[in-house]
Design a protein around this motif. Structure first.
Motif, PDB file in Angstrom:
ATOM      1  N   PRO A  26      -8.977 -25.249  -6.355  1.00 17.84           N
ATOM      2  CA  PRO A  26      -8.413 -26.050  -7.265  1.00 17.84           C
ATOM      3  C   PRO A  26      -7.603 -27.384  -6.651  1.00 17.84           C
ATOM      4  O   PRO A  26      -7.400 -28.352  -7.053  1.00 17.84           O
ATOM      5  CB  PRO A  26      -7.371 -25.473  -8.304  1.00 17.84           C
ATOM      6  N   GLU A  27      -7.278 -27.033  -5.307  1.00 21.52           N
ATOM      7  CA  GLU A  27      -6.401 -27.796  -4.310  1.00 21.52           C
ATOM      8  C   GLU A  27      -7.293 -29.081  -3.928  1.00 21.52           C
ATOM      9  O   GLU A  27      -6.737 -29.963  -3.343  1.00 21.52           O
ATOM     10  CB  GLU A  27      -5.677 -27.343  -3.386  1.00 21.52           C
ATOM     11  N   VAL A  28      -8.649 -29.081  -4.181  1.00 18.39           N
ATOM     12  CA  VAL A  28      -9.328 -30.198  -3.389  1.00 18.39           C
ATOM     13  C   VAL A  28     -10.102 -30.982  -4.589  1.00 18.39           C
ATOM     14  O   VAL A  28     -10.544 -30.424  -5.746  1.00 18.39           O
ATOM     15  CB  VAL A  28     -10.540 -29.390  -2.909  1.00 18.39           C
ATOM     16  N   GLU A  29      -9.993 -32.402  -4.665  1.00 12.75           N
ATOM     17  CA  GLU A  29     -10.639 -33.320  -5.494  1.00 12.75           C
ATOM     18  C   GLU A  29     -11.798 -33.813  -4.789  1.00 12.75           C
ATOM     19  O   GLU A  29     -11.854 -34.466  -3.587  1.00 12.75           O
ATOM     20  CB  GLU A  29      -9.661 -34.285  -5.843  1.00 12.75           C
ATOM     21  N   VAL A  30     -13.117 -33.535  -5.399  1.00 12.93           N
ATOM     22  CA  VAL A  30     -14.324 -34.180  -4.823  1.00 12.93           C
ATOM     23  C   VAL A  30     -14.314 -35.415  -5.150  1.00 12.93           C
ATOM     24  O   VAL A  30     -14.691 -35.717  -6.555  1.00 12.93           O
ATOM     25  CB  VAL A  30     -15.651 -33.218  -5.256  1.00 12.93           C
TER      26      VAL A  30
END
Length: 246
Positions: A26-30
């Protein structure tokens, strides 16, 4: 949030990775998905991501050739690949991250966590090391990249006498009496050294260079004496493997 770009010529691989990212990272935004290295190059230059998931095997331009287009790499990279023994060996020796397809969610989360912890992009030396190995197909790897709190050190594996676990770090003791603290667990160091047959895990806390062992003393597990005069305990569970090597 870590802004990330996914690059893979197979759409189903992109969709799967994006889904796994949503569920486990969830800490990654694609911010973008690209189906070719050429498109990936354009998107990287446009959005300046912090992290790129890069497939290796792609037509027209592969992942390594994409990286060669940059004078400076300003983002972290996690390679994604089907099993390619040589490419994986080169990536591992350069202390870069990779994920084997099909991607395991736990390995994905661990790789992203390493990016968060490092808080620095790989060095130019690492990429030169990687590209040189890939281009020239060197068969005799003699150096490894060791990530430290200050960056990376390139060291000859023959200089390493022993490796000692220290929680999420590993201390490497060298022939020149220097000690390097690697930002890697002992298990990760074991994977990086596994292609050198003279390194062996003899204890949950120790890996030794058997060329630097001068003595074995019997006991429940026993212990080793290394060329710098230090002693290394051998666990009972690993004693048989050590004896087979001797």
């Amino acid at each position: 949030m870590i802004k990330a770009i996914l690059i893979d010529d197979e759409v189903h691989c992109l969709d799967t990775l994006n889904m796994l990212m949503s569920d486990y990272c969830p800490e990654v935004e694609v911010i973008e998905q690209c189906v070719s290295a050429k498109k990936g190059l354009e998107v990287i230059e446009k959005f300046h991501p912090e992290l790129v998931f890069l497939d290796i095997e792609m037509p027209l331009m592969n992942g390594f050739e994409l990286l060669e287009q940059f004078k400076e790499i300003s983002f972290s990279i996690i390679f994604t690949t089907s099993y390619d023994q040589y490419a994986i060996k080169a990536i591992r020796f350069s202390a870069l991250d990779y994920l084997l397809k099909p991607i395991d969610p736990k390995e994905l989360a661990a790789a992203v966590h390493r990016v968060e912890v490092r808080k620095m992009t790989p060095s130019a030396e690492q990429f030169r090391m990687l590209i040189d190995q890939i281009q020239h197909k060197e068969t005799g790897f003699t150096k490894i990249a060791v990530p430290t709190s200050e960056g990376f050190e390139l060291i000859s594996v023959e200089q390493v006498i022993r490796c000692e676990a220290d929680d999420n770090y590993t201390h490497l003791y060298l022939k020149n009496k220097n000690k390097i603290t690697a930002c890697r667990t002992l298990k990760e160091m074991e994977e990086q050294l596994q292609d050198f047959s003279f390194f062996i895990r003899v204890h949950h806390s120790w890996i030794v260079n058997l060329n630097e062992v001068t003595k074995y003393v019997r006991g429940e597990g026993g212990y080793l004496v290394t060329s710098d005069g230090s002693t290394v305990n051998v666990s009972r569970s690993r004693k048989d493997a050590l004896m087979k090597w001797f």
